[in-house]
Enzyme design. Structure first.
Site, short mmCIF file in Angstrom:
data_model
loop_
_atom_site.label_atom_id
_atom_site.label_comp_id
_atom_site.label_asym_id
_atom_site.label_seq_id
_atom_site.Cartn_x
_atom_site.Cartn_y
_atom_site.Cartn_z
N SER A 285 58.52 0.18 -32.50
CA SER A 285 58.46 1.55 -31.71
C SER A 285 59.21 2.43 -32.82
O SER A 285 58.68 2.60 -33.86
CB SER A 285 59.49 1.46 -30.45
OG SER A 285 59.28 2.69 -29.93
N HIS B 259 51.13 -5.50 -56.19
CA HIS B 259 50.19 -6.00 -54.97
C HIS B 259 48.65 -5.82 -55.33
O HIS B 259 47.91 -5.87 -54.76
CB HIS B 259 50.33 -4.92 -53.64
CG HIS B 259 51.63 -5.21 -53.01
ND1 HIS B 259 52.25 -6.26 -52.48
CD2 HIS B 259 52.99 -4.44 -53.17
CE1 HIS B 259 53.58 -6.00 -52.09
NE2 HIS B 259 53.95 -4.86 -52.77
N ASP C 6 50.88 -0.34 -23.16
CA ASP C 6 51.80 0.60 -23.75
C ASP C 6 51.54 1.90 -23.16
O ASP C 6 50.73 2.61 -23.85
CB ASP C 6 51.84 0.53 -25.14
CG ASP C 6 53.33 0.99 -25.87
OD1 ASP C 6 53.94 1.70 -25.15
OD2 ASP C 6 53.45 0.71 -26.89
#
EC number: 3.1.1.111
Length: 469
Positions: A247, A418, A322
């Site tokens: 959230s 990455h 949700d």
């Protein structure tokens, strides 16, 4: 009647004593780690780390000015005379005062209800039970951290490195960022904890025993010391750190991975792209100007912008029931399967458009948008199957593109921890059909649907690490 009144008064006094004891005990704890207790270990980090000289201002935040925009639509400072600037400031003063008053009263209570002392007192028994469970069952270690603004941050660390499990989950540390009414004692850390990972939970400033007030700057300051604690005191390698935000916790989670791009992975659960649409949903329409200004100046939770600054693996968990992070309707319950207004959709689109702009142009964005309307796992799978996505071909294309980039960029800074930096221009020369299939493949790898409400605890098996190419 007097006996009943006496018992009620006794219970009330006992609750006050417990609350005082709960916070007072932590206040007396020694400081385990400070934001400046950092030693250069191994390779230096490229993040915008906070220095002693900048401590008063706090850590660096991504603001509208740094992106070249201006939320209030004013002309550049250099183009205005001193008199015009003064006049503009006088005109804006009433709005600024109203925005400040709203932010430091109703606004903060709505954005961070967990900082209201009445909620802490009401949840006190659950918080104590949760803390006892973490200490007794999982051998949790509570620690007090001090952020650069002086706030004391309450943390709990569960170490699984001695018994990492068959999959080695315990060797990775999941830093959990709670929502606006969540506490580590009873929050989102239960899913990675029960899945076997090492876990570090912390409370927002003003939540539980943490001091301060939870504005974005204070939240970022707290997250900064939590990450440094994990790296420099708990001694986890950056690649073994996973940041998990639920959230509103998506703001601090994306801030951490933006600021520390060497961190291993990011998982966002039931979060949103930007707070403004959600704030406008619950506030009166006549307040629109004031609400937008208040959010931009005091609660600029720009999750999507921060997310696009992280080059590592990302997984978005979208909850299909949700209604908290959805803008569908206005203060009405969602109908079953209505996920079109979920702000997680915009978060995924922003991420894919940033990382794979060629694939997501026109038909790519259109097909992903239609796929996001699937309100159940069965509908999602049926839509995906209809396009006959060849996953082996998609993987081969992406790996081939990455290999070419690594060969071209060997020894250069653009080749990060990455892999090659985003955006990737993969997909050039592909037919529309193949671009749609590749777009669907990438969308499914970056977003996973969970059939649950916003506040339902995530099941341990639903917590997964992001996809890596």
């Amino acid at each position: 009647m007097c006996v009943i009144c006496f018992v009620k008064a006794l219970v009330h006094v006992f609750k006050i004593y417990l609350t005082a004891s709960y916070t007072y005990t932590f206040r007396g704890w020694p400081v385990a780690f400070r934001w400046d207790d950092v030693r250069a270990v191994g390779r230096s980090s490229s993040h915008r780390a906070l220095t002693c000289a900048a401590a008063a201002a706090g850590v660096w935040l991504l603001r509208d000015e740094t992106l070249g925009g201006d939320a209030l639509g004013r002309p550049p400072r250099g183009a205005r005379s001193q008199a015009q600037c003064l006049l503009q400031q006088l005109r804006e003063l009433p709005g600024q005062l109203a925005s400040y008053a709203l932010a430091h009263s109703l606004g903060r209570w709505l954005v961070y209800p967990g900082s209201v002392s009445l909620m802490t007192r009401a949840l006190l028994p659950l918080l104590q039970q949760g803390q006892e469970r973490l200490v007794e069952r999982y051998h949790g270690r509570r620690a007090k951290l001090v952020a650069c603004d002086g706030n004391e941050i309450d943390t709990m660390f569960m170490d699984r490195r001695q018994h990492p499990g068959s999959h080695g989950h315990g060797l990775r540390l999941v830093i959990c960022c709670e929502g606006n009414a969540g506490f580590y004692e009873m929050g989102c850390l239960s899913a990675p904890l029960e899945a076997g990972y090492s876990v570090l939970g912390w409370n927002h400033p003003g939540f539980g025993s943490s001091t301060g007030v939870p504005f974005p700057q204070h939240d970022a300051n707290a997250m900064d010391v939590v990450v440094k604690y994990a790296l420099h005191r708990l001694h986890f390698p950056p690649a073994h750190l996973v940041v998990y935000g639920w959230s509103v916790g998506g703001f601090t989670a994306t801030w951490a991975t933006m600021t520390y791009p060497e961190l291993g992975a990011l998982v966002l659960d039931a979060t949103f792209d930007d707070l403004v649409p959600l704030a406008l949903k619950v506030m009166p329409h006549s307040w629109k100007g004031l609400v937008v200004r208040t959010v931009r100046e005091h609660f600029n939770l720009n999750v999507a912008e921060q997310l696009c600054c992280y080059p590592g693996p990302v997984l978005l968990l979208r909850r299909t029931q949700d209604d908290v992070v959805s803008t569908s309707g206005r203060l009405r319950p969602l109908s079953p399967g209505d996920v079109e207004g979920n702000r997680g959709n915009e978060l995924l689109l922003r991420l894919l458009e940033h990382r794979y702009p060629v694939v997501m142009a026109r038909e790519g964005r259109a097909v992903v948008t239609r796929w996001l309307r699937a309100g159940s796992l069965a509908q999602e799978a049926a839509f995906y199957a209809r396009y006959r996505v060849d996953e082996d071909w998609c993987l081969a294309l992406l790996r081939s593109y990455r290999a070419r980039c690594e060969e071209e960029l060997e020894g250069e800074e653009a080749l990060g921890l990455h892999g090659p930096a985003f955006p990737w221009l993969v997909g050039q020369g592909l037919s529309s059909r193949r671009r749609r299939r590749l777009a669907l493949f990438l969308a499914r790898k970056h977003l996973k649907n969970v059939e649950a409400t916003h506040f339902s605890p995530l099941e341990p098996e639903e917590f997964q690490l992001p996809w890596r190419l």
